[in-house]
Write a protein that holds these residues in place. Sequence first.
Motif, PDB file in Angstrom:
ATOM      1  N   TRP A 135       6.687   5.751   2.885  1.00  0.00           N
ATOM      2  CA  TRP A 135       7.056   5.562   1.712  1.00  0.00           C
ATOM      3  C   TRP A 135       7.386   6.827   0.861  1.00  0.00           C
ATOM      4  O   TRP A 135       7.207   7.998   1.441  1.00  0.00           O
ATOM      5  CB  TRP A 135       5.780   4.803   0.658  1.00  0.00           C
ATOM      6  N   ARG A 136       8.235   6.718   0.032  1.00  0.00           N
ATOM      7  CA  ARG A 136       8.754   7.776  -1.099  1.00  0.00           C
ATOM      8  C   ARG A 136       8.323   7.635  -2.424  1.00  0.00           C
ATOM      9  O   ARG A 136       8.378   6.681  -2.857  1.00  0.00           O
ATOM     10  CB  ARG A 136      10.132   8.410  -0.681  1.00  0.00           C
ATOM     11  N   TYR A 137       7.902   8.762  -3.312  1.00  0.00           N
ATOM     12  CA  TYR A 137       7.852   8.703  -4.802  1.00  0.00           C
ATOM     13  C   TYR A 137       9.553   8.462  -5.096  1.00  0.00           C
ATOM     14  O   TYR A 137      10.503   8.868  -4.569  1.00  0.00           O
ATOM     15  CB  TYR A 137       7.552  10.133  -5.268  1.00  0.00           C
ATOM     16  N   LEU A 138       9.547   7.624  -6.148  1.00  0.00           N
ATOM     17  CA  LEU A 138      10.941   7.365  -6.806  1.00  0.00           C
ATOM     18  C   LEU A 138      10.588   7.583  -8.336  1.00  0.00           C
ATOM     19  O   LEU A 138       9.893   6.817  -9.127  1.00  0.00           O
ATOM     20  CB  LEU A 138      11.244   5.815  -6.489  1.00  0.00           C
ATOM     21  N   GLU A 139      11.524   8.573  -8.592  1.00  0.00           N
ATOM     22  CA  GLU A 139      11.341   8.996 -10.469  1.00  0.00           C
ATOM     23  C   GLU A 139      12.098   7.760 -11.064  1.00  0.00           C
ATOM     24  O   GLU A 139      13.087   7.179 -10.478  1.00  0.00           O
ATOM     25  CB  GLU A 139      12.284  10.097 -10.459  1.00  0.00           C
ATOM     26  N   ALA A 140      11.729   7.482 -12.305  1.00  0.00           N
ATOM     27  CA  ALA A 140      12.041   6.252 -13.062  1.00  0.00           C
ATOM     28  C   ALA A 140      13.574   6.533 -13.364  1.00  0.00           C
ATOM     29  O   ALA A 140      14.164   5.591 -13.408  1.00  0.00           O
ATOM     30  CB  ALA A 140      11.098   6.506 -14.463  1.00  0.00           C
ATOM     31  N   LYS A 141      13.988   7.858 -13.614  1.00  0.00           N
ATOM     32  CA  LYS A 141      15.309   8.040 -13.710  1.00  0.00           C
ATOM     33  C   LYS A 141      16.263   7.677 -12.573  1.00  0.00           C
ATOM     34  O   LYS A 141      17.504   7.355 -12.871  1.00  0.00           O
ATOM     35  CB  LYS A 141      15.509   9.446 -14.149  1.00  0.00           C
ATOM     36  N   ILE A 175       7.381   4.004  -6.182  1.00  0.00           N
ATOM     37  CA  ILE A 175       7.166   4.266  -4.853  1.00  0.00           C
ATOM     38  C   ILE A 175       8.338   3.150  -4.152  1.00  0.00           C
ATOM     39  O   ILE A 175       8.783   2.146  -4.548  1.00  0.00           O
ATOM     40  CB  ILE A 175       5.869   3.677  -4.177  1.00  0.00           C
ATOM     41  N   ILE A 176       8.911   3.814  -3.150  1.00  0.00           N
ATOM     42  CA  ILE A 176      10.020   3.055  -2.488  1.00  0.00           C
ATOM     43  C   ILE A 176       9.870   2.949  -0.954  1.00  0.00           C
ATOM     44  O   ILE A 176       9.057   4.024  -0.408  1.00  0.00           O
ATOM     45  CB  ILE A 176      11.321   3.489  -2.784  1.00  0.00           C
ATOM     46  N   LYS A 177       9.712   1.703  -0.464  1.00  0.00           N
ATOM     47  CA  LYS A 177       9.430   1.600   0.832  1.00  0.00           C
ATOM     48  C   LYS A 177      10.478   0.730   1.409  1.00  0.00           C
ATOM     49  O   LYS A 177      11.018  -0.221   1.005  1.00  0.00           O
ATOM     50  CB  LYS A 177       8.100   0.853   0.781  1.00  0.00           C
ATOM     51  N   LEU A 178      10.554   0.743   2.906  1.00  0.00           N
ATOM     52  CA  LEU A 178      11.289  -0.234   3.592  1.00  0.00           C
ATOM     53  C   LEU A 178      10.679  -1.504   3.846  1.00  0.00           C
ATOM     54  O   LEU A 178       9.527  -1.586   4.105  1.00  0.00           O
ATOM     55  CB  LEU A 178      11.695   0.124   5.041  1.00  0.00           C
ATOM     56  N   CYS A 179      11.376  -2.652   3.507  1.00  0.00           N
ATOM     57  CA  CYS A 179      10.503  -3.876   3.593  1.00  0.00           C
ATOM     58  C   CYS A 179      10.928  -4.587   5.092  1.00  0.00           C
ATOM     59  O   CYS A 179      11.837  -5.122   5.302  1.00  0.00           O
ATOM     60  CB  CYS A 179      11.038  -4.780   2.611  1.00  0.00           C
ATOM     61  N   VAL A 180       9.941  -4.152   5.886  1.00  0.00           N
ATOM     62  CA  VAL A 180      10.247  -4.428   7.775  1.00  0.00           C
ATOM     63  C   VAL A 180      10.099  -6.015   7.598  1.00  0.00           C
ATOM     64  O   VAL A 180       9.014  -6.326   7.103  1.00  0.00           O
ATOM     65  CB  VAL A 180       9.446  -3.575   8.230  1.00  0.00           C
ATOM     66  N   GLY A 181      10.786  -6.570   8.269  1.00  0.00           N
ATOM     67  CA  GLY A 181      10.577  -7.908   8.723  1.00  0.00           C
ATOM     68  C   GLY A 181      11.177  -8.925   7.629  1.00  0.00           C
ATOM     69  O   GLY A 181      11.309 -10.121   7.916  1.00  0.00           O
ATOM     70  N   MET A 191      -0.844   6.386   4.185  1.00  0.00           N
ATOM     71  CA  MET A 191      -0.976   7.754   3.356  1.00  0.00           C
ATOM     72  C   MET A 191      -1.345   7.404   1.875  1.00  0.00           C
ATOM     73  O   MET A 191      -0.736   6.538   1.348  1.00  0.00           O
ATOM     74  CB  MET A 191       0.288   8.459   3.129  1.00  0.00           C
ATOM     75  N   PHE A 192      -2.211   7.959   1.196  1.00  0.00           N
ATOM     76  CA  PHE A 192      -2.698   7.759  -0.273  1.00  0.00           C
ATOM     77  C   PHE A 192      -2.006   8.681  -1.177  1.00  0.00           C
ATOM     78  O   PHE A 192      -1.869   9.610  -1.037  1.00  0.00           O
ATOM     79  CB  PHE A 192      -4.153   7.973  -0.446  1.00  0.00           C
ATOM     80  N   PRO A 193      -1.273   7.852  -2.113  1.00  0.00           N
ATOM     81  CA  PRO A 193      -0.603   8.741  -2.789  1.00  0.00           C
ATOM     82  C   PRO A 193      -1.366   9.634  -3.839  1.00  0.00           C
ATOM     83  O   PRO A 193      -2.255   9.162  -4.572  1.00  0.00           O
ATOM     84  CB  PRO A 193       0.265   7.728  -4.202  1.00  0.00           C
ATOM     85  N   LYS A 194      -1.138  10.923  -4.087  1.00  0.00           N
ATOM     86  CA  LYS A 194      -1.866  11.988  -4.634  1.00  0.00           C
ATOM     87  C   LYS A 194      -1.168  11.650  -6.071  1.00  0.00           C
ATOM     88  O   LYS A 194      -2.095  12.134  -7.235  1.00  0.00           O
ATOM     89  CB  LYS A 194      -1.341  13.376  -4.377  1.00  0.00           C
ATOM     90  N   ARG A 195      -0.282  10.924  -6.477  1.00  0.00           N
ATOM     91  CA  ARG A 195       0.057  10.800  -7.959  1.00  0.00           C
ATOM     92  C   ARG A 195      -0.348   9.307  -8.377  1.00  0.00           C
ATOM     93  O   ARG A 195       0.536   8.883  -9.282  1.00  0.00           O
ATOM     94  CB  ARG A 195       1.445  11.287  -8.190  1.00  0.00           C
ATOM     95  N   ARG A 196      -1.231   8.798  -7.884  1.00  0.00           N
ATOM     96  CA  ARG A 196      -1.742   7.472  -8.353  1.00  0.00           C
ATOM     97  C   ARG A 196      -1.675   7.174  -9.890  1.00  0.00           C
ATOM     98  O   ARG A 196      -1.278   6.176 -10.244  1.00  0.00           O
ATOM     99  CB  ARG A 196      -3.037   7.465  -7.702  1.00  0.00           C
ATOM    100  N   ASP A 197      -2.171   7.968 -10.588  1.00  0.00           N
ATOM    101  CA  ASP A 197      -2.312   7.786 -11.770  1.00  0.00           C
ATOM    102  C   ASP A 197      -0.979   7.532 -12.812  1.00  0.00           C
ATOM    103  O   ASP A 197      -0.794   6.730 -13.448  1.00  0.00           O
ATOM    104  CB  ASP A 197      -3.127   8.861 -12.929  1.00  0.00           C
ATOM    105  N   GLU A 198      -0.090   8.426 -12.223  1.00  0.00           N
ATOM    106  CA  GLU A 198       1.400   8.170 -12.649  1.00  0.00           C
ATOM    107  C   GLU A 198       1.947   6.824 -12.391  1.00  0.00           C
ATOM    108  O   GLU A 198       2.857   6.199 -13.039  1.00  0.00           O
ATOM    109  CB  GLU A 198       2.525   9.191 -12.128  1.00  0.00           C
ATOM    110  N   ILE A 199       1.564   6.418 -10.888  1.00  0.00           N
ATOM    111  CA  ILE A 199       2.082   4.999 -10.501  1.00  0.00           C
ATOM    112  C   ILE A 199       1.664   3.808 -11.008  1.00  0.00           C
ATOM    113  O   ILE A 199       2.477   2.974 -11.429  1.00  0.00           O
ATOM    114  CB  ILE A 199       1.812   5.154  -8.863  1.00  0.00           C
TER     115      ILE A 199
END
Length: 145
Positions: A109-115, A5-11, A44-52
């Motif tokens: 937040w956004r999903y971020l593929e390993a590649k 997951i990628i997210k802005l680090c506000v503050g 928002m709860f990630p639908k791809r939790r198990d992969e994360i």
Amino acid sequence: MTLHIIKLCVGADSIEDLREWVAERSLLAMAAGMEPHSSHVTRMFPKRRDEIINGGSLYWVIKGQVKARQPILDIRETVGGDGITRAELILGPEVVETVMQPKRPFQGWRYLEAKDAPRDLGSAGTGLDDMPEEMKRELAELGLL
């Protein structure tokens, strides 16, 4: 397959700000008799939790650059004081500096593929750990890191 997951680090203005925040949260958790971790709550709860949670990390964007990551240990549902269910990302206590990667602002937040994830700075090559942050940013913007 691992997903991040990628997210802005506000503050936070720097990795040091993020590390201080994480250290403070870890100390509070230990004082409460819990494992030394920090957490981040998001709507928002990630639908791809198990992969994360299978080796994924939360990559932090600080001042327009992906600069660090924290391992995601678990994702739990939590209910806020307003009664809304949210996702609580349970994060490892270590903040791993990454090779800087420019990133435009976005919401949530956004999903971020390993590649597509930036490499850890320690694995990018020798001498980068001691380089000033401003120089690393400029080299990353030029595509040299």
